[in-house]
Design an enzyme around this catalytic site. Structure first.
Site, PDB file in Angstrom:
ATOM      1  N   GLY A  77       0.811  -1.223   0.000  1.00 24.15           N
ATOM      2  CA  GLY A  77       0.000   0.000   0.000  1.00 24.15           C
ATOM      3  C   GLY A  77       0.842   1.270   0.000  1.00 24.15           C
ATOM      4  O   GLY A  77       0.514   2.247  -0.679  1.00 24.15           O
ATOM      5  N   THR A  78       1.930   1.260   0.759  1.00 25.07           N
ATOM      6  CA  THR A  78       2.773   2.458   0.836  1.00 25.07           C
ATOM      7  C   THR A  78       3.353   2.782  -0.533  1.00 25.07           C
ATOM      8  O   THR A  78       3.343   3.939  -0.978  1.00 25.07           O
ATOM      9  CB  THR A  78       3.916   2.223   1.858  1.00 25.07           C
ATOM     10  OG1 THR A  78       3.329   1.933   3.121  1.00 25.07           O
ATOM     11  CG2 THR A  78       4.824   3.426   1.970  1.00 25.07           C
ATOM     12  N   ASN A 114      -8.039   4.136   8.618  1.00 26.26           N
ATOM     13  CA  ASN A 114      -7.482   2.997   9.335  1.00 26.26           C
ATOM     14  C   ASN A 114      -7.721   3.056  10.843  1.00 26.26           C
ATOM     15  O   ASN A 114      -7.830   2.027  11.499  1.00 26.26           O
ATOM     16  CB  ASN A 114      -5.985   2.849   9.056  1.00 26.26           C
ATOM     17  CG  ASN A 114      -5.241   4.159   9.070  1.00 26.26           C
ATOM     18  OD1 ASN A 114      -5.626   5.110   8.394  1.00 26.26           O
ATOM     19  ND2 ASN A 114      -4.180   4.230   9.845  1.00 26.26           N
ATOM     20  N   GLN A 153      -7.846   0.215   3.407  1.00 25.79           N
ATOM     21  CA  GLN A 153      -8.660  -0.283   4.529  1.00 25.79           C
ATOM     22  C   GLN A 153     -10.100  -0.608   4.137  1.00 25.79           C
ATOM     23  O   GLN A 153     -10.883  -1.012   4.991  1.00 25.79           O
ATOM     24  CB  GLN A 153      -8.661   0.739   5.674  1.00 25.79           C
ATOM     25  CG  GLN A 153      -7.324   0.876   6.378  1.00 25.79           C
ATOM     26  CD  GLN A 153      -6.952  -0.346   7.219  1.00 25.79           C
ATOM     27  OE1 GLN A 153      -7.768  -1.241   7.453  1.00 25.79           O
ATOM     28  NE2 GLN A 153      -5.713  -0.388   7.671  1.00 25.79           N
ATOM     29  N   SER A 162      -3.776  -3.077  -0.735  1.00 18.87           N
ATOM     30  CA  SER A 162      -2.671  -3.822  -0.140  1.00 18.87           C
ATOM     31  C   SER A 162      -3.155  -5.204   0.279  1.00 18.87           C
ATOM     32  O   SER A 162      -4.174  -5.328   0.958  1.00 18.87           O
ATOM     33  CB  SER A 162      -2.162  -3.047   1.085  1.00 18.87           C
ATOM     34  OG  SER A 162      -1.159  -3.784   1.731  1.00 18.87           O
ATOM     35  N   ALA A 163      -2.405  -6.249  -0.117  1.00 12.51           N
ATOM     36  CA  ALA A 163      -2.865  -7.633   0.105  1.00 12.51           C
ATOM     37  C   ALA A 163      -2.981  -8.010   1.578  1.00 12.51           C
ATOM     38  O   ALA A 163      -3.887  -8.745   1.965  1.00 12.51           O
ATOM     39  CB  ALA A 163      -1.912  -8.605  -0.597  1.00 12.51           C
ATOM     40  N   HIS A 164      -2.066  -7.491   2.420  1.00  9.92           N
ATOM     41  CA  HIS A 164      -2.054  -8.003   3.804  1.00  9.92           C
ATOM     42  C   HIS A 164      -3.200  -7.467   4.654  1.00  9.92           C
ATOM     43  O   HIS A 164      -3.350  -7.870   5.814  1.00  9.92           O
ATOM     44  CB  HIS A 164      -0.695  -7.770   4.473  1.00  9.92           C
ATOM     45  CG  HIS A 164      -0.403  -6.368   4.920  1.00  9.92           C
ATOM     46  ND1 HIS A 164      -0.537  -5.981   6.228  1.00  9.92           N
ATOM     47  CD2 HIS A 164       0.049  -5.284   4.253  1.00  9.92           C
ATOM     48  CE1 HIS A 164      -0.163  -4.703   6.347  1.00  9.92           C
ATOM     49  NE2 HIS A 164       0.189  -4.262   5.158  1.00  9.92           N
ATOM     50  N   THR A 194      11.656  -7.623 -11.268  1.00  9.41           N
ATOM     51  CA  THR A 194      11.135  -8.985 -11.431  1.00  9.41           C
ATOM     52  C   THR A 194       9.971  -9.205 -10.470  1.00  9.41           C
ATOM     53  O   THR A 194      10.066  -8.894  -9.283  1.00  9.41           O
ATOM     54  CB  THR A 194      12.263 -10.011 -11.156  1.00  9.41           C
ATOM     55  OG1 THR A 194      13.309  -9.739 -12.077  1.00  9.41           O
ATOM     56  CG2 THR A 194      11.770 -11.439 -11.337  1.00  9.41           C
ATOM     57  N   CYS A 230       1.984   2.183  12.487  1.00 14.74           N
ATOM     58  CA  CYS A 230       3.238   2.923  12.323  1.00 14.74           C
ATOM     59  C   CYS A 230       3.511   3.839  13.505  1.00 14.74           C
ATOM     60  O   CYS A 230       4.649   4.116  13.814  1.00 14.74           O
ATOM     61  CB  CYS A 230       3.210   3.740  11.045  1.00 14.74           C
ATOM     62  SG  CYS A 230       2.726   2.776   9.635  1.00 14.74           S
TER      63      CYS A 230
HETATM   64  C1  LIG Z   1      -4.935   3.455   4.991  1.00 14.49           C
HETATM   65  C2  LIG Z   1      -3.607   2.808   4.779  1.00 14.49           C
HETATM   66  N1  LIG Z   1      -2.857   3.173   3.726  1.00 14.49           N
HETATM   67  C3  LIG Z   1      -1.662   2.620   3.490  1.00 14.49           C
HETATM   68  C4  LIG Z   1      -1.143   1.662   4.307  1.00 14.49           C
HETATM   69  C5  LIG Z   1       0.198   1.070   3.987  1.00 14.49           C
HETATM   70  O1  LIG Z   1       0.059  -0.189   3.422  1.00 14.49           O
HETATM   71  P1  LIG Z   1       1.281  -1.235   3.461  1.00 14.49           P
HETATM   72  O2  LIG Z   1       1.394  -1.685   4.879  1.00 14.49           O
HETATM   73  O3  LIG Z   1       0.874  -2.324   2.540  1.00 14.49           O
HETATM   74  O4  LIG Z   1       2.488  -0.514   2.990  1.00 14.49           O
HETATM   75  C6  LIG Z   1      -1.879   1.245   5.426  1.00 14.49           C
HETATM   76  C7  LIG Z   1      -1.336   0.245   6.381  1.00 14.49           C
HETATM   77  O5  LIG Z   1      -1.464   0.359   7.582  1.00 14.49           O
HETATM   78  C8  LIG Z   1      -3.152   1.837   5.669  1.00 14.49           C
HETATM   79  O6  LIG Z   1      -3.905   1.495   6.708  1.00 14.49           O
END
Ligand SMILES: Cc1ncc(COP(=O)(O)O)c(C=O)c1O
Length: 388
Positions: free
Chosen positions: A70-71, A151, A179, A199-201, A237, A325
């Site tokens: 996601g970042t 989030n 989210q 974001s997959a996780h 890759t 974070c």
């Molecule tokens: C709203 C939001 N954006 C971005 C991210 C970042 O995603 P990733 O952990 O896959 O880098 C998060 C992760 O906490 C999130 O909650």
């Protein structure tokens, strides 16, 4: 009994996802760019995943770029749009003040390079009003970036309305849907956005894999340069096993979207009502209706959130004070601050986020132990106050 109520930080892999990834790790070792059989097997598996992930958000597979999470997707969307629009006179970027650090810190970096940035506060319910955007946007605005679901408090933003305003002024619209994807229906066309991060996780897929959906025809500069992977939009890759895992997670999320939303929503409501009933001096932060079904953020009067988090952890319950974070620090929540809450209210809130493996037994256990922990912490702080 260990209880995990921190699904917004990250989610466990589903067994079917782990199995598919293990198989891909062993069997699909060919480089997806290679023309031989081994390479083509990997490429075919990536294509299947691309279709599954695109289907989850209503996009066309050709518009999806796999990323490292996601970042990276947020960075790619914002920096890529800014760089692509650099030659035009548009030098202004707008976001909400409740964005994730992936957006906020990218804005800070671009501000240092001469971009004008505006962060819009939200109302007391954690929603950005379209009128706020109307007041801030100008014909110099290049991009508006507003998250779909928050989030920390789970509130859902009126993205379609915001996107319409952005487009009226010729600006691009990005939404961080990290989210919301997998929790509520997400449809890129209905949202009317140009760029969407996922974001997959966050939906029981692997960490370190994500995607950016880029509407066909959107001006976007490549950030990660190198080979011609991902149609020349993201060099490197491909992480075949990770992408395969994301694809399986997306397929399973799509299949169970509505039943899980109902099940998890009922558990969240039971938890919320239980806590409000059993613990005095509690209040829910953010709109109750326009919210993802798995999240509740609750303020506890006369409590330091971190102390309660640790007390819960000692009892085997994992929750969070906000975004992963910034947890572990005593920083007030920037989200609750932007909602206009007074300082004490930005440091006394806990986020409970549920997911696929959450059960009623777990909810009831948390409701049972919380009053005792809160009472203990309150009487301790009273003693400290009288002693000093
Ligand atoms: C709203 C939001 N954006 C971005 C991210 C970042 O995603 P990733 O952990 O896959 O880098 C998060 C992760 O906490 C999130 O909650």
């Amino acid at each position: 009994m260990r209880i995990y109520f921190d699904y917004n930080a990250t989610t466990p892999l589903l067994p079917a996802v782990a199995d598919a990834m293990a198989k891909a790790s062993i069997e699909l070792y060919g480089n997806a760019s290679s023309v031989h059989y081994f390479g083509q097997q990997s490429k075919a598996a990536i294509d299947v995943a691309r279709s599954s992930v695109s289907a989850l958000i209503g996009g066309d597979p050709s518009e999806l770029v796999f990323t490292g999470g996601g970042t990276e997707s947020d960075n790619f969307a914002i920096r890529g749009a800014a760089e692509a629009l650099e030659p035009t006179k548009r030098r202004h970027l707008i976001a909400s003040a409740i964005e994730h650090e992936a957006v906020l810190n990218t804005f800070k970096a671009l501000a240092k390079r001469g971009w004008k940035t505006t962060l819009l506060d939200v109302d007391q319910s954690g929603i950005l009003s379209p009128d706020q955007l109307k007041k801030a946007i100008t014909d110099d605005t290049a991009l508006v970036s507003v998250m779909h679901a928050n989030n920390e408090i789970g509130t859902i933003q009126p993205i379609a309305e915001l996107a319409a305003i952005a487009h009226q002024h010729g600006a691009l619209m990005h939404t961080d849907a990290v989210q919301s994807v997998g929790k509520i229906p997400v449809d890129v066309r209905a949202l009317g956005v140009d760029l969407l991060s996922l974001s997959a996780h966050k939906f029981n897929g692997p960490k370190g894999v994500g995607a950016l959906w880029v509407k066909r025809g959107t001006r976007l500069q490549t950030i990660q340069t190198g080979g011609k992977h991902e149609r020349g939009r993201r060099a490197g890759t491909e992480n075949v096993a990770g992408i395969v895992g994301m694809g399986v997670a997306a397929k399973l999320a799509a299949e169970k979207l509505s039943s899980e939303a109902t099940r998890v929503g009922a558990l969240r409501d039971r938890l919320e009502e239980g806590i409000l009933r059993a613990v005095t001096g509690t209040a829910i932060n953010g709109a109750r209706m326009s919210r993802v079904p798995n999240t509740t953020n609750i303020s506890f009067d006369r409590i330091e959130a971190e102390s309660l988090l640790i007390a819960l952890d000692l009892e085997g319950v994992a929750v969070s004070t906000g975004s992963a974070c910034s947890s572990g620090t005593l920083e007030p929540s920037h989200v609750l601050k932007a909602m206009g809450f007074p300082p004490h209210r930005t440091q006394n809130s806990l986020r409970f986020s549920l997911g696929v493996f959450s059960t009623q037994e777990e909810v009831d256990r948390v409701v049972e132990i919380l009053p005792r922990l809160v009472e203990k912490l309150r009487s301790l702080s009273k003693k400290v106050a009288t002693a000093s």
